[in-house]
Design a protein around this motif. Structure first.
Motif, PDB file in Angstrom:
ATOM      1  N   LEU A 159      -2.139   3.943   8.604  1.00 40.67           N
ATOM      2  CA  LEU A 159      -1.353   3.282   7.564  1.00 40.67           C
ATOM      3  C   LEU A 159      -2.219   2.974   6.357  1.00 40.67           C
ATOM      4  CD1 LEU A 159       0.639   0.748   9.782  1.00 40.67           C
ATOM      5  CD2 LEU A 159       1.436   2.949   8.915  1.00 40.67           C
ATOM      6  N   LYS A 160      -1.590   2.914   5.203  1.00 39.46           N
ATOM      7  CA  LYS A 160      -2.287   2.520   3.973  1.00 39.46           C
ATOM      8  C   LYS A 160      -1.465   1.475   3.244  1.00 39.46           C
ATOM      9  CE  LYS A 160      -0.418   6.566   1.519  1.00 39.46           C
ATOM     10  NZ  LYS A 160      -0.769   7.792   0.776  1.00 39.46           N
ATOM     11  N   VAL A 161      -2.144   0.577   2.564  1.00 38.33           N
ATOM     12  CA  VAL A 161      -1.479  -0.488   1.817  1.00 38.33           C
ATOM     13  C   VAL A 161      -0.995   0.068   0.485  1.00 38.33           C
ATOM     14  CG1 VAL A 161      -1.792  -2.741   0.718  1.00 38.33           C
ATOM     15  CG2 VAL A 161      -2.894  -2.255   2.914  1.00 38.33           C
ATOM     16  N   THR A 162       0.262  -0.194   0.151  1.00 34.25           N
ATOM     17  CA  THR A 162       0.818   0.304  -1.113  1.00 34.25           C
ATOM     18  C   THR A 162       1.223  -0.817  -2.071  1.00 34.25           C
ATOM     19  OG1 THR A 162       3.042   0.440  -0.155  1.00 34.25           O
ATOM     20  CG2 THR A 162       1.646   2.413  -0.017  1.00 34.25           C
ATOM     21  N   ALA A 163       1.177  -2.066  -1.594  1.00 29.45           N
ATOM     22  CA  ALA A 163       1.483  -3.193  -2.482  1.00 29.45           C
ATOM     23  C   ALA A 163       0.898  -4.465  -1.889  1.00 29.45           C
ATOM     24  CB  ALA A 163       2.992  -3.352  -2.672  1.00 29.45           C
ATOM     25  N   LYS A 164       0.417  -5.338  -2.791  1.00 28.44           N
ATOM     26  CA  LYS A 164      -0.076  -6.650  -2.382  1.00 28.44           C
ATOM     27  C   LYS A 164       0.431  -7.699  -3.357  1.00 28.44           C
ATOM     28  CE  LYS A 164      -4.389  -5.771   0.131  1.00 28.44           C
ATOM     29  NZ  LYS A 164      -5.843  -6.085   0.182  1.00 28.44           N
ATOM     30  N   ALA A 165       0.603  -8.924  -2.850  1.00 29.29           N
ATOM     31  CA  ALA A 165       0.869 -10.069  -3.714  1.00 29.29           C
ATOM     32  C   ALA A 165      -0.459 -10.514  -4.327  1.00 29.29           C
ATOM     33  CB  ALA A 165       1.488 -11.202  -2.909  1.00 29.29           C
ATOM     34  N   SER A 166      -0.368 -11.381  -5.327  1.00 26.79           N
ATOM     35  CA  SER A 166      -1.586 -11.855  -5.991  1.00 26.79           C
ATOM     36  C   SER A 166      -2.461 -12.691  -5.063  1.00 26.79           C
ATOM     37  CB  SER A 166      -1.222 -12.668  -7.241  1.00 26.79           C
ATOM     38  OG  SER A 166      -0.515 -11.863  -8.155  1.00 26.79           O
ATOM     39  N   ASP A 167      -1.897 -13.220  -3.984  1.00 24.10           N
ATOM     40  CA  ASP A 167      -2.700 -13.953  -3.004  1.00 24.10           C
ATOM     41  C   ASP A 167      -3.325 -13.009  -1.973  1.00 24.10           C
ATOM     42  OD1 ASP A 167      -0.512 -13.267  -1.467  1.00 24.10           O
ATOM     43  OD2 ASP A 167       0.104 -15.311  -1.012  1.00 24.10           O
ATOM     44  N   LYS A 168      -3.191 -11.691  -2.204  1.00 24.25           N
ATOM     45  CA  LYS A 168      -3.782 -10.623  -1.390  1.00 24.25           C
ATOM     46  C   LYS A 168      -2.995 -10.324  -0.113  1.00 24.25           C
ATOM     47  CE  LYS A 168      -7.025 -10.433  -4.418  1.00 24.25           C
ATOM     48  NZ  LYS A 168      -6.925  -9.401  -5.495  1.00 24.25           N
ATOM     49  N   MET A 169      -1.822 -10.910   0.040  1.00 19.84           N
ATOM     50  CA  MET A 169      -1.005 -10.606   1.210  1.00 19.84           C
ATOM     51  C   MET A 169      -0.369  -9.221   1.056  1.00 19.84           C
ATOM     52  SD  MET A 169       1.713 -13.111   3.050  1.00 19.84           S
ATOM     53  CE  MET A 169       0.424 -14.365   3.032  1.00 19.84           C
ATOM     54  N   ILE A 170      -0.348  -8.452   2.140  1.00 18.21           N
ATOM     55  CA  ILE A 170       0.195  -7.095   2.111  1.00 18.21           C
ATOM     56  C   ILE A 170       1.715  -7.139   1.998  1.00 18.21           C
ATOM     57  CG2 ILE A 170       0.473  -4.965   3.433  1.00 18.21           C
ATOM     58  CD1 ILE A 170      -2.307  -5.529   4.644  1.00 18.21           C
ATOM     59  N   GLU A 171       2.247  -6.425   1.022  1.00 24.66           N
ATOM     60  CA  GLU A 171       3.686  -6.416   0.758  1.00 24.66           C
ATOM     61  C   GLU A 171       4.317  -5.040   0.895  1.00 24.66           C
ATOM     62  OE1 GLU A 171       5.867  -8.884  -0.101  1.00 24.66           O
ATOM     63  OE2 GLU A 171       4.379 -10.463   0.160  1.00 24.66           O
ATOM     64  N   GLY A 172       3.499  -4.010   1.080  1.00 23.06           N
ATOM     65  CA  GLY A 172       4.038  -2.663   1.248  1.00 23.06           C
ATOM     66  C   GLY A 172       3.037  -1.767   1.949  1.00 23.06           C
ATOM     67  N   ILE A 173       3.534  -0.847   2.779  1.00 29.95           N
ATOM     68  CA  ILE A 173       2.683   0.118   3.468  1.00 29.95           C
ATOM     69  C   ILE A 173       3.372   1.476   3.510  1.00 29.95           C
ATOM     70  CG2 ILE A 173       1.473  -1.571   4.925  1.00 29.95           C
ATOM     71  CD1 ILE A 173       3.375  -0.768   7.225  1.00 29.95           C
ATOM     72  N   GLU A 174       2.557   2.514   3.682  1.00 29.79           N
ATOM     73  CA  GLU A 174       3.036   3.859   3.964  1.00 29.79           C
ATOM     74  C   GLU A 174       2.131   4.462   5.021  1.00 29.79           C
ATOM     75  OE1 GLU A 174       3.331   6.439   0.574  1.00 29.79           O
ATOM     76  OE2 GLU A 174       4.303   4.906  -0.668  1.00 29.79           O
ATOM     77  N   HIS A 175       2.646   5.459   5.735  1.00 26.18           N
ATOM     78  CA  HIS A 175       1.784   6.206   6.647  1.00 26.18           C
ATOM     79  C   HIS A 175       1.117   7.341   5.888  1.00 26.18           C
ATOM     80  CE1 HIS A 175       0.408   8.539  10.131  1.00 26.18           C
ATOM     81  NE2 HIS A 175       0.514   7.407  10.812  1.00 26.18           N
ATOM     82  N   GLU A 176      -0.106   7.649   6.268  1.00 27.17           N
ATOM     83  CA  GLU A 176      -0.874   8.660   5.543  1.00 27.17           C
ATOM     84  C   GLU A 176      -0.301  10.063   5.696  1.00 27.17           C
ATOM     85  OE1 GLU A 176      -4.781   8.159   7.098  1.00 27.17           O
ATOM     86  OE2 GLU A 176      -5.218   6.370   5.885  1.00 27.17           O
ATOM     87  N   SER A 177       0.358  10.353   6.825  1.00 32.22           N
ATOM     88  CA  SER A 177       0.833  11.724   7.045  1.00 32.22           C
ATOM     89  C   SER A 177       2.277  11.811   7.523  1.00 32.22           C
ATOM     90  CB  SER A 177      -0.074  12.432   8.065  1.00 32.22           C
ATOM     91  OG  SER A 177      -0.091  11.724   9.297  1.00 32.22           O
TER      92      SER A 177
END
Length: 232
Positions: free
Chosen positions: A183-201
């Motif tokens: 998985l890879k992170v695709t979005a974060k909030a300004s407090d660094k919390m992960i808000e979006g992910i995608e799979h690499e393949s």
């Protein structure tokens, strides 16, 4: 031909045991000429296989906390309601969907379940375990209220839809801690919390916020369009 999108239901215990879903997902899919197909919270292998064979895509929705058993942690005092039976059914559906490379879209709890499926872990409660979090739980319990900004990653689905930065709604007290494999992170909030992910393949992506609740953001429908475009 209309695309058939599977949505697992959850069980609500009342005087009568009921199977439920969030109607906002149903409305979004129908508005885009897709057909939602619900699956009851039953672990029967034959039924799950038949469900998987009939769908073109899968949506995993929000709801109760993910059981800590799935990521091998002891329960903290801040853990809220879990539905282990639901976890087992959805993990079984997710495994079969991944094996067939069926496009998958996760929302809130759905994002968290996807992360755990790929070996990741969760903050059981961000307000006691995350360093200086923003308010990520809608106090008015309306779901569509804006709460914080996110910054998207270049080349991601969310960057294509929302641009570099946008406000999002927020209704969660759990979040990704250790990111799952692949998985890879695709979005974060300004407090660094992960808000979006995608799979690499694999054709999988997910949001911690709720694009099905789009009263104040017309772009959210484009997230559903992007999901449907993943289906070949």
């Amino acid at each position: 031909m209309s695309k058939i999108i599977g949505i697992p239901l959850w069980t609500h215990s009342d005087v009568v045991r009921r199977q439920e879903t969030n109607n906002s997902f149903v409305e979004k899919l129908i508005s885009l000429n897709a057909i939602p197909l619900m699956y009851p919270q039953q672990p029967d292998d034959r039924s799950v296989d038949e469900f998987i064979n009939r769908i073109d895509g899968l949506i995993l929705t929000g709801g109760a906390d993910v059981s800590t058993v799935l990521y091998k942690e002891e329960m903290s005092n801040e853990l809220q309601e879990t539905q282990y039976h639901r976890d087992l059914v959805e993990m079984k559906i997710l495994k079969k969907a991944v094996e067939k490379q069926i496009p998958i879209f996760g929302v809130c709890r759905g994002l968290q379940l996807i992360n755990v499926f790929f070996g990741g872990t969760l903050y059981q409660d961000i307000y006691s375990q995350f360093d200086n979090p923003f308010l990520h739980s809608d106090k008015n319990n309306k779901g569509y209220e804006y709460h914080h900004m996110i910054e998207t990653k270049e080349g991601s689905i969310l960057r294509k839809v929302l641009g570099e930065r946008d406000y999002v709604n927020s209704i969660h007290h759990q979040a990704i801690k250790d990111l799952g494999q692949g998985l890879k992170v695709t979005a974060k909030a300004s407090d660094k919390m992960i808000e979006g992910i995608e799979h690499e393949s694999l054709p999988i992506f997910a949001t911690q916020f709720h694009p099905e609740l789009d009263k104040y953001n017309e772009k959210y429908i484009d997230i559903f369009k992007a999901f449907l475009e993943m289906i070949k």
